[in-house]
Design a protein around this motif. Structure first.
Motif, PDB file in Angstrom:
ATOM      1  N   THR A   5       3.610   5.544  -4.377  1.00 54.26           N
ATOM      2  CA  THR A   5       4.220   5.038  -5.176  1.00 54.26           C
ATOM      3  C   THR A   5       5.889   4.398  -4.686  1.00 54.26           C
ATOM      4  N   ARG A   7       8.932   2.275  -3.903  1.00 53.40           N
ATOM      5  CA  ARG A   7       9.317   1.101  -4.557  1.00 53.40           C
ATOM      6  C   ARG A   7       8.918   0.553  -4.106  1.00 53.40           C
ATOM      7  N   ARG A  10       5.254  -1.216  -4.024  1.00 56.24           N
ATOM      8  CA  ARG A  10       5.163  -1.975  -5.500  1.00 56.24           C
ATOM      9  C   ARG A  10       5.902  -3.481  -5.643  1.00 56.24           C
ATOM     10  N   ARG A  14       3.793  -6.592  -7.226  1.00 60.57           N
ATOM     11  CA  ARG A  14       4.638  -7.227  -7.737  1.00 60.57           C
ATOM     12  C   ARG A  14       4.658  -8.852  -7.463  1.00 60.57           C
ATOM     13  N   ASP A  51      -4.857  -3.655  -6.771  1.00 56.08           N
ATOM     14  CA  ASP A  51      -4.410  -2.763  -7.385  1.00 56.08           C
ATOM     15  C   ASP A  51      -3.698  -3.078  -8.534  1.00 56.08           C
ATOM     16  N   THR A  52      -3.273  -4.724  -8.733  1.00 61.24           N
ATOM     17  CA  THR A  52      -2.621  -4.954  -9.474  1.00 61.24           C
ATOM     18  C   THR A  52      -3.347  -6.332 -10.412  1.00 61.24           C
TER      19      THR A  52
END
Length: 339
Positions: A5, A7, A10, A14, A51-52
């Motif tokens: 979780t 930042r 993540r 991305r 995961d993406t």
């Protein structure tokens, strides 16, 4: 598996997903093979791409290659880590065993280079068998910096200073993508912690008989005393040089189209009127268009023969570059018969 979780993780996810889309496009459910050793870098890549999947659209599957170099205990540890991680992120896994030592003996070259060749061959086979059009590997920004330094130490030109390309061809219709060239090794370790995954430590990474390990463990720490961001600077240098190299390649292709006559040969006098670096790009493009890739050594030999005015350079698969009567010609030879 625990989904992170924080930042930064993540953001890294991305970034990696965006690089895949930028270079390969949206997957729309097509398979993408991700090489996983069980170490931190490849584990982080597999976690992030699995995961993406909704972002990049590629259907992820993992591939582990056992080079048969290390002890059976270490090899088993890496195999088990790959199995557990693939299960945790819910992707299928293929395991291949290759013999890097036998390849080194066959080629009469170094073990590191042999391991790299058989690894990529194995990954290409898995991708082709599974209907995948691309393979993703986990080279990081730190790997890029090490690669550039190693090429500098060897006296490389633009191609070596360009480092590792984010995208390159592996085989017919198959591409290799490196989505983590902007991600540091520290960040891959942080990603593993965020996913509550403990990667396997590779004991060979401490063996200073390997040039890359000496660069990583001795040279780069010394350089960081002068510039703490030296890895980022070296990776940035690779990107800048690659852009210049690509421009030269384009100009070389354009020059070749003007120099080649209707017989597919080049007038030596016109070739020698080109600047030196452009001569390199033109002769490589000349051979590449005919299915022959020139090594740095053979490029130098070709230029020497052209300067001399007559002679022959033997090329792979029976090809021959010849200079006679003021003309540069190429006989590409024949590809090996399929078995």
């Amino acid at each position: 598996m625990t989904l992170p979780t924080d930042r930064r993780t993540r953001e890294v996810g991305r970034t990696v997903s965006r690089v895949v889309v930028d270079h390969l496009g949206q997957g729309f459910g097509q398979p993408l093979v991700v090489a996983v050793s069980g170490g931190a870098d490849s584990s982080a890549l597999l976690c992030l791409l699995a995961d993406t999947q909704s972002r990049h659209g590629w259907r992820i599957r993992a591939a582990h290659v056992d080079h048969a170099i290390q002890s059976s205990l270490v090899r088993a540890r890496f195999r088990e880590a790959a199995r557990k991680l693939a299960t945790a992120v819910e992707v299928p896994l293929d395991i291949s065993e290759v013999d890097a030592r036998a390849e080194a003996e066959r080629s009469q070259g170094g073990l590191e280079a042999a391991a790299r060749r058989v690894r990529y061959d194995a990954l290409a086979r898995v991708a082709q068998e599974r209907g995948a059009s691309a393979v993703a590997v986990a080279h990081t920004l730190d790997d890029q910096a090490e690669t550039v330094l190693m090429h500098i130490l060897r006296g490389s030109g633009l191609d070596g200073l360009s480092g590792m390309a984010p995208l390159r061809d592996m085989a017919d219709g198959l591409r290799l993508v490196r989505p983590m060239l902007d991600v540091t090794r520290a960040e891959t370790e942080a990603v593993c912690r965020a996913y509550a995954w403990t990667p396997v430590e590779d004991p060979s990474n401490l063996d200073q008989d390997h040039t890359r390990n000496r660069v990583r463990m001795s040279l780069l720490p010394l350089m960081r005393e002068f510039n703490p961001n030296v890895a980022e600077r070296l990776a940035g240098l690779a990107g800048s040089v690659a852009a210049d190299r690509d421009l030269l390649e384009m100009v070389g292709g354009l020059a070749l189209s003007q120099l080649c006559d209707e017989h597919g040969t080049i007038a030596r006098r016109s070739f020698l009127s080109l600047p030196g670096q452009l001569q390199v790009r033109v002769i490589r493009a000349f051979c590449r268009e005919r299915g022959v890739t020139l090594s740095a050594e053979r490029t130098g030999a070709a230029l020497q023969v052209i300067q001399h005015g007559h002679g022959v350079v033997e090329l792979p698969e029976g090809g021959r570059l010849s200079v006679a009567g003021g003309t540069i010609a190429l006989d590409p030879g024949c590809p090996p018969a399929e078995t």
